[in-house]
Write an enzyme that holds these catalytic residues in place. Structure first.
Site, PDB file in Angstrom:
ATOM      1  N   GLU A  89      40.432  89.581  35.185  1.00 13.56           N
ATOM      2  CA  GLU A  89      40.293  89.166  33.725  1.00 13.56           C
ATOM      3  C   GLU A  89      38.977  88.449  33.680  1.00 13.56           C
ATOM      4  O   GLU A  89      38.424  88.044  34.456  1.00 13.56           O
ATOM      5  CB  GLU A  89      41.222  88.044  33.716  1.00 13.56           C
ATOM      6  CG  GLU A  89      42.671  88.384  33.719  1.00 13.56           C
ATOM      7  CD  GLU A  89      43.869  87.281  33.526  1.00 13.56           C
ATOM      8  OE1 GLU A  89      43.393  86.034  33.338  1.00 13.56           O
ATOM      9  OE2 GLU A  89      45.074  87.590  33.363  1.00 13.56           O
ATOM     10  N   GLY A 147      49.366  82.584  26.845  1.00 12.77           N
ATOM     11  CA  GLY A 147      50.839  82.066  26.928  1.00 12.77           C
ATOM     12  C   GLY A 147      50.831  80.713  26.527  1.00 12.77           C
ATOM     13  O   GLY A 147      51.732  79.949  25.931  1.00 12.77           O
ATOM     14  N   HIS A 188      45.850  86.365  28.169  1.00 18.37           N
ATOM     15  CA  HIS A 188      46.130  85.399  28.912  1.00 18.37           C
ATOM     16  C   HIS A 188      46.209  83.849  28.188  1.00 18.37           C
ATOM     17  O   HIS A 188      45.512  83.013  28.559  1.00 18.37           O
ATOM     18  CB  HIS A 188      45.137  84.920  30.242  1.00 18.37           C
ATOM     19  CG  HIS A 188      46.040  84.456  31.281  1.00 18.37           C
ATOM     20  ND1 HIS A 188      45.513  84.440  32.770  1.00 18.37           N
ATOM     21  CD2 HIS A 188      47.097  83.447  31.577  1.00 18.37           C
ATOM     22  CE1 HIS A 188      46.324  83.628  33.534  1.00 18.37           C
ATOM     23  NE2 HIS A 188      47.170  82.991  32.562  1.00 18.37           N
TER      24      HIS A 188
END
Length: 341
Positions: free
Chosen positions: A271, A292, A290
């Site tokens: 990432e 959430g 990413h």
């Protein structure tokens, strides 16, 4: 003397920033946490500044950074996953590492459900088709009622996902070694969910597999080619935990072969996602970056929780030991050598 707090992000939600301001803290923010130099920048800051506490987001907090800062007294994760923090190095220094359990559980659970539904009904693919001017009507989506939802990890997030799965008419099974070790009798905390004794027992049942585990030596690449092959043909994989728990080349192969119907991923091994990642080229993969646990409500909860963690330690009023990932250091502190705000 007022504390100096490093936040490894450009900002902290107002709920947390206000608590630090009330304590008179001097706060240092990391300007560009997504840069390739972010880890080195943290190390340099900690070698240069008299930092008392770190609120850690996603940037690596290395052993070198921890060793470079003799004034460091406490670390709190802004969230619950501490894979980016060298906890062993902190423990060796007697520095507690706290987390903010539950603060983002609802947001992550909702993202999990969003990815599950989007993957099952090919929502992402149809959205792209329509935006590009094509009336492409996918009519081969998976109806979830009657399917089995398998959850690996059954803490606060998994339990929320389970309740919605049951409401959709799904069968729900789960594996979590912590539940077996604490209850001993395998009694599920959510009525209607069947606890299973192992991942191997769960995989053949899971039409939808959702991951809710921390990243550690036991979970790193816990799902590979053999595990994907054990899933029913046409299964869906959802990951809102950590990208490294999946062997990504094996996942790509299972998606390309058609053994897996789709995947919904909020986390990846690398990432930000590399531009030429094979995951981005697959039409049956739904990707989010990413986020959430990054709703305003979750960010406020994590920010205030992290601020309370570090200020509590520095002020001699530590947070509950259950929020500390290295509680062995707590017993060594008969008195707290902190900063009084």
């Amino acid at each position: 003397m007022k504390p100096t707090v490093l936040v490894t992000a450009p900002r902290l939600a107002k709920a947390g920033a206000d608590l630090l301001a009330e304590a008179g803290a001097r706060v240092i923010y990391l300007a560009n946490p997504d840069s390739a130099e972010s880890t080195a920048e943290v190390e340099q800051l900690m070698a240069r500044e008299p930092i008392d506490a770190v609120i850690s987001r996603t940037v690596q907090l290395s052993a070198r950074a921890i060793a470079a800062c003799p004034t460091l007294k406490v670390i709190s994760k802004h969230g619950v996953g501490v894979s980016n923090i060298d906890v062993d190095a902190a423990t060796a220094r007697g520095i507690p590492v706290y987390v903010t359990p539950g603060a983002n559980a609802q947001s992550v659970a909702e993202m999990t459900l969003g990815l599950m539904l989007a993957a099952a009904r090919r929502i992402g693919w149809m959205d792209r088709e329509l935006h590009e001017g094509r009336w492409s009507r996918a009519q081969d989506g998976v109806e979830l009622q009657g399917k089995t939802l398998g959850l690996i990890g059954f803490g606060q997030i998994g339990q929320r996902v389970a309740r919605v799965g049951l409401a959709l008419g799904m069968q729900v099974v789960a594996f979590d070694p912590a539940l077996h070790s604490t209850t001993g009798d395998g009694v599920s905390p959510v009525a209607g969910v069947r606890l299973l004794p192992s991942v191997d027992a769960l995989l053949p049942l899971a039409d939808v597999l959702s991951l809710h585990v921390p990243l550690n030596s036991h979970t790193r690449q816990m799902l590979g080619a053999a595990q994907f092959a054990a899933l029913p043909r046409g299964a869906i994989v959802v990951n809102t935990a950590r990208g490294e728990v999946i062997d990504e080349p094996a996942l790509v192969a299972a998606l390309q072969s058609g053994h897996l119907y789709a995947a919904g991923l909020d986390t990846m091994a690398d990432e930000p996602l590399p531009a030429h990642s094979p995951l981005a080229a697959l039409p049956n993969v739904v990707l989010t970056p990413h986020v959430g646990g990054s709703t305003p409500a979750a960010l406020a909860g994590m920010a205030s929780g992290a601020a309370r963690n570090v200020l509590g330690w520095l002020q001699g009023q530590p947070a509950d030991a259950s929020a500390c990932v290295n509680p062995q250091v707590l017993s060594s502190h008969a008195t707290v050598h902190g900063v009084t705000a």
